[in-house]
Design an enzyme around this catalytic site. Structure first.
Site, PDB file in Angstrom:
ATOM      1  N   ASP A 124       1.618   2.973   4.308  1.00 36.68           N
ATOM      2  CA  ASP A 124       3.011   2.744   4.616  1.00 36.68           C
ATOM      3  C   ASP A 124       3.339   1.527   3.821  1.00 36.68           C
ATOM      4  OD1 ASP A 124       1.471   3.483   7.296  1.00 36.68           O
ATOM      5  OD2 ASP A 124       3.563   3.844   7.865  1.00 36.68           O
TER       6      ASP A 124
ATOM      7  N   ASP B 220       2.250   8.667   2.864  1.00 39.62           N
ATOM      8  CA  ASP B 220       3.488   7.814   3.129  1.00 39.62           C
ATOM      9  C   ASP B 220       4.200   7.511   1.583  1.00 39.62           C
ATOM     10  OD1 ASP B 220       2.560   5.961   5.906  1.00 39.62           O
ATOM     11  OD2 ASP B 220       3.397   7.951   5.855  1.00 39.62           O
TER      12      ASP B 220
ATOM     13  N   ASP C 123       4.596   2.690  10.849  1.00 36.44           N
ATOM     14  CA  ASP C 123       3.506   2.227  11.532  1.00 36.44           C
ATOM     15  C   ASP C 123       2.728   1.515  10.858  1.00 36.44           C
ATOM     16  OD1 ASP C 123       1.198   5.080  11.931  1.00 36.44           O
ATOM     17  OD2 ASP C 123       2.711   4.419  10.527  1.00 36.44           O
TER      18      ASP C 123
HETATM   19  O1  RIB Z   1      -1.552  11.496   8.963  1.00 35.54           O
HETATM   20  C1  RIB Z   1      -1.006  10.482   7.985  1.00 35.54           C
HETATM   21  C2  RIB Z   1       0.162   9.463   8.621  1.00 35.54           C
HETATM   22  O2  RIB Z   1      -0.496   8.968   9.733  1.00 35.54           O
HETATM   23  C3  RIB Z   1       0.467   8.516   7.546  1.00 35.54           C
HETATM   24  O3  RIB Z   1       1.733   8.075   7.855  1.00 35.54           O
HETATM   25  C4  RIB Z   1      -0.572   7.196   8.066  1.00 35.54           C
HETATM   26  O4  RIB Z   1       0.147   5.775   7.561  1.00 35.54           O
HETATM   27  C5  RIB Z   1      -0.488   7.441   9.722  1.00 35.54           C
HETATM   28  O5  RIB Z   1       0.804   6.889   9.893  1.00 35.54           O
HETATM   29 CA    CA Z   2       2.337   5.892   8.393  1.00 34.26          CA
END
Ligand code: RIB
Ligand code: CA
Length: 315
Positions: free
Chosen positions: A16, A241, A11
């Site tokens: 990420d 991530d 996402d």
């Molecule tokens: O809770 C953290 C996660 O939620 C990570 O993957 C961040 O990028 C969000 O997607």
């Molecule tokens: Ca994420």
């Protein structure tokens, strides 16, 4: 020796993006494809952010558009954490790039089924795409080599609520489909991110000095840094991530783990998205998860430096 085969579901927001750089820069890994999913930001933003990051390292990996929201509820984003554009609102040109397809779920299925036993799937967002893939092609359960998931909490508290981590909370029904599908996954939760992946300001300055990728990786974290200062009260910004990606790249950096049945609570109660780690086998259900309790911070940071130091073909 042939390269390892990864498929990444994301996402794409600020953490990420760093995880994508780590995978795309790794010399022993061939990223077969990226599917985007709505979560931190809208599906359009997640897709443009993934395409921008891919281009930044000179990769041509196909980016496929996936689900534009959770299975059974409206999308609730985290723009307050990652910025209005999901990439720290620093003015990056996050538009007009073309995805390979709008069939992210099918792309995930195809990558897995075309290389049975070889593909390592890394999920970095809500599990909507993976849940849909499991519904469309249950055979992926037996065809996947590994699944590493950033999500959940082996130890409370959560981040979006006291009981839940964001990825599992955004689409708890999808997470529950995954945990009850027979799929075995490795859970890199919120707890190990706050314990082992917080980047304090001095370290951020050091990473930034590594060059183009280091500057990118740090400069997009400004909104997150403020959120951590005021909300999560961390002495820096955390990289959940990238830590999950490091574990995917090198499973041996995990220093404490256990095999348990893990489930996720669906619905709209205060426990929405809560991770249930059945440490005593009370459920009587088969183990489905490598629960990761601790990881080696120094080895994680070394991998992060390595990824950000190497100038990719696009630099
Ligand atoms: O809770 C953290 C996660 O939620 C990570 O993957 C961040 O990028 C969000 O997607
Ligand atoms: Ca994420």
């Amino acid at each position: 020796m042939s390269k390892r085969k990864f498929f990444i579901d994301t996402d794409t927001a600020t953490d990420d993006a760093v995880a994508l750089v780590m995978a795309l820069q790794h010399p022993d890994v061939d990223v077969l494809g990226i599917s985007t999913v709505a979560g931190n930001c809208t599906i359009e933003q997640a897709t443009q952010n993934a395409l921008y990051t891919r281009d930044l390292v000179g990769s041509t990996v196909p980016v496929h558009v996936g689900a534009n929201g959770p299975l059974m509820r409206p999308l609730q984003t985290a723009h307050h954490v990652h910025g209005k554009d999901g990439m720290g609102d620093i003015g990056l040109p996050l538009h007009s790039r073309k995805p390979a397809s709008h069939r992210g779920v099918q792309a995930m299925i195809d990558a897995i089924m075309n290389s049975p036993g070889d593909v390592e799937l890394v999920t970095l967002g809500p599990l909507t795409n993976l849940a849909l893939a499991l519904r469309l092609e249950p055979a992926i359960v037996g065809a996947l080599k590994r699944v590493v998931t950033m999500g959940g909490t082996a130890v409370l508290p959560g981040n979006i609520t006291p009981l839940a981590e964001f990825n599992f909370w955004v689409d708890p029904e999808a997470a529950a489909i995954v945990t009850n599908s027979g799929l075995h996954f490795e859970m890199a939760g919120w707890d190990i991110s706050t314990a082992h992946a917080v980047i304090h300001d001095e370290l951020a300055a050091e990473l930034r000095s590594l060059g183009t990728l280091g500057q990118f990786a740090v400069d997009i974290q400004g909104v997150l840094r403020e959120f951590c200062r005021t909300e999560t009260v961390l002495d820096g910004f955390d990289l959940p991530d990238p830590l999950a990606m490091a574990i995917a790249l090198d499973p041996s950096i995990v220093t404490r783990e256990a095999q348990h049945f893990v489930d996720v609570i669906p619905g709209d109660s205060a426990a929405r998205g809560q991770t249930i780690v059945d440490e005593r086998g009370a459920s009587g259900k088969d183990v489905n998860c490598r629960v990761i309790y601790e990881a080696d911070r120094d080895r994680f940071l070394h991998m992060l430096h390595q990824a950000l130091r190497d100038a990719g073909p696009g630099n």
